[in-house]
Design a protein around this motif. Sequence first.
Motif, short mmCIF file in Angstrom:
data_model
loop_
_atom_site.label_atom_id
_atom_site.label_comp_id
_atom_site.label_asym_id
_atom_site.label_seq_id
_atom_site.Cartn_x
_atom_site.Cartn_y
_atom_site.Cartn_z
N GLU A 47 2.22 1.55 -3.65
CA GLU A 47 1.23 1.83 -4.70
C GLU A 47 0.46 3.13 -4.46
N ASP A 48 0.18 3.44 -3.20
CA ASP A 48 -0.65 4.62 -2.91
C ASP A 48 0.15 5.92 -2.78
N GLU A 49 1.41 5.81 -2.40
CA GLU A 49 2.17 7.02 -2.12
C GLU A 49 3.45 7.16 -2.95
N ARG A 105 0.84 -1.22 0.00
CA ARG A 105 0.00 0.00 0.00
C ARG A 105 0.86 1.26 0.00
N GLU A 106 1.94 1.22 0.77
CA GLU A 106 2.83 2.38 0.81
C GLU A 106 3.43 2.65 -0.56
#
Length: 205
Positions: A174-176, A171-172
């Motif tokens: 892909e999202d940021e 998530r870190e």
Amino acid sequence: MATQTTERAKPGPKPRTTRSNPQKSDGSTGALIGAAAAGMALGVAAMIGRKVAVQAPTVLAGDWDQALAAEHVATLKIFDAIEATTRENTTKRAILLAQLKHALGKHALQEENTVYPALRDAGEAEAADSLNKDHGYVKQYLYELTNCPRDSERFLEIVRKFRVDLEKHVREEEDELFPSLKSKLSDEANKALTKAMNKEGFKLA
């Protein structure tokens, strides 16, 4: 005075000698060398073909960030399959663990040798180091699973904890961090990064 006559010994038949045919020998050797070379060429072609097939989904997924996201999805599907096993499925667990090791090994090589250095160049050294540190824990989880009995209750406990930490890492990225990096790079730089990433992936495909 009696004269002695000596009989000359008649020469016996000459021993037959067999002469090797150098042309025939050279031909046999050449044929063997040719067959070995052909076999080697087929082996190399098969290996390259397998590598192309393994790396193809990543290449076809698009830019480097899309390709890595596709690999994230594929890796989580392996987790799904492992979590669906029971203590009796020891062979299946061993096979799936081998698949997980290969998938994560190739994925890590791509990120560590191309994307994380690009992050550092873009001023995100701390983030890149943090992501790289996460990969160290990935190796630790794989070590624990390798040394855990396949029929142990603890096996799935490790898998589930591993998944939670891995999804946080994903998530870190892909999202940021990956969107931020892509926006900072020019179109040419993004293309170059994609090409470099696939080149690294091909090494372990």
